[in-house]
Design a protein around this motif. Structure first.
Motif, PDB file in Angstrom:
ATOM      1  N   PHE A 212       0.833  -1.204   0.000  1.00 36.41           N
ATOM      2  CA  PHE A 212       0.000   0.000   0.000  1.00 36.41           C
ATOM      3  C   PHE A 212       0.865   1.250   0.000  1.00 36.41           C
ATOM      4  CE2 PHE A 212      -2.630   3.292   1.905  1.00 36.41           C
ATOM      5  CZ  PHE A 212      -3.848   3.117   1.246  1.00 36.41           C
ATOM      6  N   ILE A 213       1.989   1.210   0.700  1.00 36.57           N
ATOM      7  CA  ILE A 213       2.901   2.356   0.732  1.00 36.57           C
ATOM      8  C   ILE A 213       3.692   2.456  -0.571  1.00 36.57           C
ATOM      9  CG2 ILE A 213       4.883   3.357   1.940  1.00 36.57           C
ATOM     10  CD1 ILE A 213       3.935   1.874   4.462  1.00 36.57           C
ATOM     11  N   ARG A 214       4.062   1.306  -1.097  1.00 37.61           N
ATOM     12  CA  ARG A 214       4.960   1.269  -2.259  1.00 37.61           C
ATOM     13  C   ARG A 214       4.274   1.724  -3.550  1.00 37.61           C
ATOM     14  NH1 ARG A 214       6.009  -3.788  -2.114  1.00 37.61           N
ATOM     15  NH2 ARG A 214       7.903  -3.685  -0.847  1.00 37.61           N
ATOM     16  N   TRP A 215       3.011   1.342  -3.772  1.00 41.92           N
ATOM     17  CA  TRP A 215       2.370   1.569  -5.067  1.00 41.92           C
ATOM     18  C   TRP A 215       2.326   3.029  -5.506  1.00 41.92           C
ATOM     19  CZ3 TRP A 215       1.710  -1.230  -9.129  1.00 41.92           C
ATOM     20  CH2 TRP A 215       1.633  -2.609  -9.015  1.00 41.92           C
ATOM     21  N   PRO A 216       2.017   4.001  -4.636  1.00 39.36           N
ATOM     22  CA  PRO A 216       2.059   5.399  -5.099  1.00 39.36           C
ATOM     23  C   PRO A 216       3.431   5.808  -5.631  1.00 39.36           C
ATOM     24  CG  PRO A 216       0.850   5.256  -3.035  1.00 39.36           C
ATOM     25  CD  PRO A 216       1.480   3.908  -3.260  1.00 39.36           C
ATOM     26  N   PHE A 217       4.499   5.283  -5.013  1.00 35.09           N
ATOM     27  CA  PHE A 217       5.845   5.589  -5.493  1.00 35.09           C
ATOM     28  C   PHE A 217       6.108   4.932  -6.849  1.00 35.09           C
ATOM     29  CE2 PHE A 217       6.154   6.346  -0.952  1.00 35.09           C
ATOM     30  CZ  PHE A 217       6.898   7.518  -0.898  1.00 35.09           C
ATOM     31  N   VAL A 218       5.534   3.741  -7.037  1.00 40.80           N
ATOM     32  CA  VAL A 218       5.678   3.059  -8.324  1.00 40.80           C
ATOM     33  C   VAL A 218       5.012   3.878  -9.422  1.00 40.80           C
ATOM     34  CG1 VAL A 218       5.027   1.019  -9.659  1.00 40.80           C
ATOM     35  CG2 VAL A 218       5.873   0.749  -7.318  1.00 40.80           C
ATOM     36  N   PHE A 219       3.790   4.372  -9.159  1.00 41.56           N
ATOM     37  CA  PHE A 219       3.106   5.192 -10.158  1.00 41.56           C
ATOM     38  C   PHE A 219       3.826   6.517 -10.377  1.00 41.56           C
ATOM     39  CE2 PHE A 219      -0.546   2.375  -9.364  1.00 41.56           C
ATOM     40  CZ  PHE A 219      -0.981   2.192 -10.664  1.00 41.56           C
ATOM     41  N   GLU A 220       4.412   7.055  -9.320  1.00 39.38           N
ATOM     42  CA  GLU A 220       5.188   8.282  -9.470  1.00 39.38           C
ATOM     43  C   GLU A 220       6.395   8.046 -10.369  1.00 39.38           C
ATOM     44  OE1 GLU A 220       7.601  11.551  -6.695  1.00 39.38           O
ATOM     45  OE2 GLU A 220       6.468   9.912  -5.761  1.00 39.38           O
ATOM     46  N   GLY A 221       7.103   6.942 -10.131  1.00 41.12           N
ATOM     47  CA  GLY A 221       8.234   6.596 -10.987  1.00 41.12           C
ATOM     48  C   GLY A 221       7.802   6.335 -12.417  1.00 41.12           C
ATOM     49  N   LEU A 222       6.621   5.687 -12.580  1.00 42.70           N
ATOM     50  CA  LEU A 222       6.091   5.435 -13.921  1.00 42.70           C
ATOM     51  C   LEU A 222       5.841   6.740 -14.662  1.00 42.70           C
ATOM     52  CD1 LEU A 222       4.787   3.603 -16.095  1.00 42.70           C
ATOM     53  CD2 LEU A 222       2.656   3.749 -14.799  1.00 42.70           C
ATOM     54  N   LEU A 223       5.213   7.707 -13.978  1.00 47.22           N
ATOM     55  CA  LEU A 223       4.926   8.992 -14.618  1.00 47.22           C
ATOM     56  C   LEU A 223       6.206   9.749 -14.960  1.00 47.22           C
ATOM     57  CD1 LEU A 223       1.891  10.171 -12.435  1.00 47.22           C
ATOM     58  CD2 LEU A 223       1.845   9.411 -14.821  1.00 47.22           C
TER      59      LEU A 223
END
Length: 294
Positions: A212-223
């Protein structure tokens, strides 16, 4: 689950824009890394293209039996072209061979009265696969009324070796640049993550899972990777066309052949997109790993 992904994407977007300077820095570094890799890759592609073109120009000469008449010699073309691995065969008559020789070597009219009969009819042959030069030369020698076949096998082997060595060096350097890019971008994203270490620690304490903590960072890195890939590809296109125009307009560099970007833009775009996404996501995952150990 769908709602969670919407939340993750929204949080990732918000985080990227709320840390404007660091996100801008991460995108800028992504663009720079992609441009370096892209430029080097395109140089390697064009080097291979030029070597391949020069290799193809290393024609095989098949000389025809002197006893054959002009018509019979010309009629051999279908047999020569039927030989496996022959891409094309151009008939050159005695007179054409004589005129070509005089034009190339006669600077003081020494060969003005040179008799065409001392030359042989011949075929100038280009191959489909230069790696099969020796095999094709042997097949040409078996064609009836072909008296002699001449091929510069040493030059052809040199071109093949040069292309193989250039290919290996290019792959190795591109792989190194990719690893370095992930490392640099990971450290850049880590700086943005460092500002939120307290937030991450609190979320861990109230029971939030690592995912749950990691996924927003993954999407941030994706963007970040997507923005970097799009901007990098646009700049690469402009840079490539500028260099190609400069080479085409140069008197000393006209011997170089530059592939049209329109012919290779889609694989370049695909590689930029894939590399940008992998570098962005990889950098985010590497950066967040440390702060999840609370």
């Amino acid at each position: 689950m769908k709602g969670n992904f919407r939340y993750f994407f929204r949080e990732g977007s918000r985080n990227m824009f709320s840390h404007g300077f660091m996100s801008f820095a991460a995108i800028g570094i992504t663009v720079a890394c992609l441009l370096i890799m892209g430029t080097f890759s395109l140089v390697a592609i064009n080097a291979d293209y030029n070597l391949k073109s020069l290799q193809k120009e290393n024609a095989v000469l098949a000389f025809i039996d002197e006893e054959l008449s002009d018509e019979d010699a010309w009629a051999l073309q279908s047999k020569v072209e039927a030989v496996a691995n022959v891409a094309d065969a151009t008939f050159v008559s005695r007179q054409e061979a004589r005129d070509s020789y005089v034009a190339q070597y006669d600077e003081n009219d020494l060969y003005a009265d040179l008799d065409a009969s001392i030359f042989r009819h011949r075929f100038v042959i280009h191959l489909q696969d230069e790696n099969r030069l020796s095999e094709t030369v042997e097949d040409l020698r078996q064609v009836e009324h072909i008296a002699k076949v001449r091929a510069d096998e040493a030059i052809s082997a040199g071109f093949i070796t040069a292309r193989n060595v250039a290919g290996i060096i290019s792959i190795a350097l591109i792989a190194i640049l990719l690893v370095v890019s992930v490392f640099i971008i990971s450290n850049t994203i880590k700086l943005t993550t460092f500002d939120r270490r307290d937030e991450i620690a609190i979320m861990k304490m109230v029971g939030a899972t690592n995912g749950f903590i990691r996924w927003p960072f993954v999407f941030e890195g994706l963007l970040i990777g997507l923005f970097g890939a799009i901007i990098g590809f646009g700049l690469q296109w402009l840079l490539y066309n500028a260099i190609a125009t400069g080479i085409a307009g140069s008197d000393t560099l006209q011997i170089l052949r530059v592939m049209s970007f329109e012919k290779i833009w889609w694989p370049v775009a695909a590689v930029f997109l894939l590399a940008g996404v992998l570098v962005g996501i990889g950098g985010s995952l590497t950066a967040i790993r440390k702060f999840l150990r609370v």
